[in-house]
Design an enzyme around this catalytic site. Structure first.
Site, mmCIF file in Angstrom:
data_model
loop_
_atom_site.group_PDB
_atom_site.id
_atom_site.type_symbol
_atom_site.label_atom_id
_atom_site.label_comp_id
_atom_site.label_asym_id
_atom_site.label_seq_id
_atom_site.Cartn_x
_atom_site.Cartn_y
_atom_site.Cartn_z
ATOM 1 N N SER A 56 0.835 -1.204 0.000
ATOM 2 C CA SER A 56 0.000 0.000 0.000
ATOM 3 C C SER A 56 0.874 1.259 0.000
ATOM 4 O O SER A 56 1.723 1.419 -0.886
ATOM 5 C CB SER A 56 -0.953 -0.034 1.194
ATOM 6 N N ASP A 61 -9.982 -3.252 -5.275
ATOM 7 C CA ASP A 61 -9.065 -2.320 -4.632
ATOM 8 C C ASP A 61 -9.014 -1.046 -5.454
ATOM 9 O O ASP A 61 -8.793 -1.092 -6.672
ATOM 10 C CB ASP A 61 -7.679 -2.962 -4.534
ATOM 11 N N HIS A 102 -7.985 -4.806 -0.804
ATOM 12 C CA HIS A 102 -6.885 -3.992 -0.314
ATOM 13 C C HIS A 102 -6.600 -4.291 1.158
ATOM 14 O O HIS A 102 -7.509 -4.503 1.959
ATOM 15 C CB HIS A 102 -7.197 -2.503 -0.467
#
Length: 401
Positions: free
Chosen positions: A189, A341, A371
């Site tokens: 991320s 995501d 995610h």
């Protein structure tokens, strides 16, 4: 007492409404994902409510909740774990105990958290880095960088590059028994954002003697120029990370000015002088047909926000906008993306750009992925999906590092 009861009742109702949110048909462990989604979004709603009534900022409340999951540096029979600093940057070191005749491989890992929260101390990241060290018989370094909004860009990049350059010194590599030719950098991320930016800097800096052999980017966020990508539209209300929350967090990375997130929601936040960067994030040419589907490309509207932020055009914050000359020197790269995501298309476009300039890329796309799956690898909040992504990532490192 009545007010507290009302708040609890509203949270309970919110939880029930979230837990019955429809899930895609191919999601594994559906009820568990629904429960995790409900917990995350109820917590997020509570944070927003507290912020709106002036009790506590959104990110402060979320950080407080996440800190409950922090771990101490616990060593076991296989790995010695210690917390220390590289210069003044906090790091957690994982050093294999078994003897090795040759220098070991090494992995530097940056945690996710939207640049606003998170730490290598979280149970899931500690588990991942410990697992990596054990499976690869490698030295692993988890890095904690300063968090927004207290510290905004470029503080995170500066911390990342400082810690990495310290580790890449001959005396430090020798101290920890690391092979200078077998070092990887990775992150998930926002940690993937940081890993990508640091890699670009290291690989193109003639003063850095030792370069990375590999980089691994796990559902990374790599651009904010266009906030109307197909992934943003399809996953606007996705599991855990929604489009609105993503915009809120990335805005805090740059500024506390509320004009930025308001403009980002309308895709009208970029300055007039940024037009030359659009080709680097044009999803109509960089995304395969499978992901473009029937979406129609519309160029972002320039010069509407009134916010002057040069950082919005800085590749150290947004690695996808780096020019081809910078990308050509990057090492073999692993990119993992998840279907459900909002950041999905960032990783896919980066894979396309790297391949176009001759960088060796392995791209794994998880069709049932969400995610932040790596954050769910430890009891009581674990998903088989997180363990599957862990194994894909570690297996690639093992084969290539």
């Amino acid at each position: 007492m009545g007010f507290k009861a009302l708040c609890l009742w509203l949270l309970f109702v919110s939880f029930l409404s979230y837990i019955y949110t429809p899930m895609p048909d191919n999601i594994e462990e559906t009820w568990k994902v629904m429960a995790l989604n409900a917990v995350a979004k109820t917590g997020s709603l509570m944070a927003l409510c507290l912020e709106n009534i002036g009790v506590m900022r959104y990110e402060e409340f979320v950080s407080m909740l996440i800190s409950l999951d922090y771990t101490e540096p616990h060593s076991d029979e296989h790995i010695t774990v210690t917390d220390t600093t590289f210069v003044d940057i906090p790091v957690r070191l994982y050093l294999p105990k078994r003897k090795s005749e040759a220098p070991r491989r090494a992995v530097i890992y940056f945690h996710g958290g939207g640049f606003c929260f998170g730490s290598f101390k979280q149970k899931a990241f500690d588990f991942l880095n410990r697992w990596t060290a054990n499976k690869l018989d490698a030295v692993v370094v988890g890095v904690d960088y300063r968090l927004a909004p207290q510290y905004q860009f470029p503080a995170q990049f500066e911390d990342g590059i400082t810690a990495v350059k310290f580790f890449l010194q001959d005396k430090i590599l020798t101290k920890y028994g690391v092979d200078s030719t077998r070092i990887a950098i990775s992150g998930d991320s926002s940690g993937g954002t940081l890993a990508a930016a640091v890699t670009q800097q290291v690989q193109n800096d003639p003063e850095v003697k030792h370069k990375f052999k590999l980089q691994a980017l796990l559902y990374p966020g790599l651009q904010v120029i266009d906030t109307q990508l197909p992934a943003h539209r399809e996953n606007e209300h996705a599991v855990v990370l929604t489009r609105d929350i993503g915009i809120k967090l990335v805005s805090l990375f740059f500024t506390k000015d509320e004009a930025l997130p308001q403009a980002m929601r309308k895709n009208q936040h970029m300055p007039l002088e940024s037009r030359h960067l659009f080709k680097f994030v044009n999803w109509s040419t960089l995304l395969p047909d499978k992901f473009r589907k029937n979406h129609v490309y519309t160029e972002p509207v320039l010069g509407r926000s009134g916010v002057s932020l040069p950082a919005l055009m800085d590749h150290r914050a947004l690695p996808l906008i780096a020019n081809d000359a910078l990308l050509r020197h990057l090492p073999p790269t692993y990119i993992l993306t998840c279907q459900y995501d909002i950041l999905r298309d960032d990783g896919i476009m980066y894979a396309s750009r790297l391949q176009n300039v001759g960088v060796q890329v392995v791209h794994d796309h998880v069709e049932d992925g969400i995610h932040g799956a790596l954050s769910y690898m430890a009891s009581p909040f674990y998903l088989h999906l997180g363990l599957r992504i862990r194994d894909m990532y570690v297996s690639w490192l093992d084969k290539n590092l």
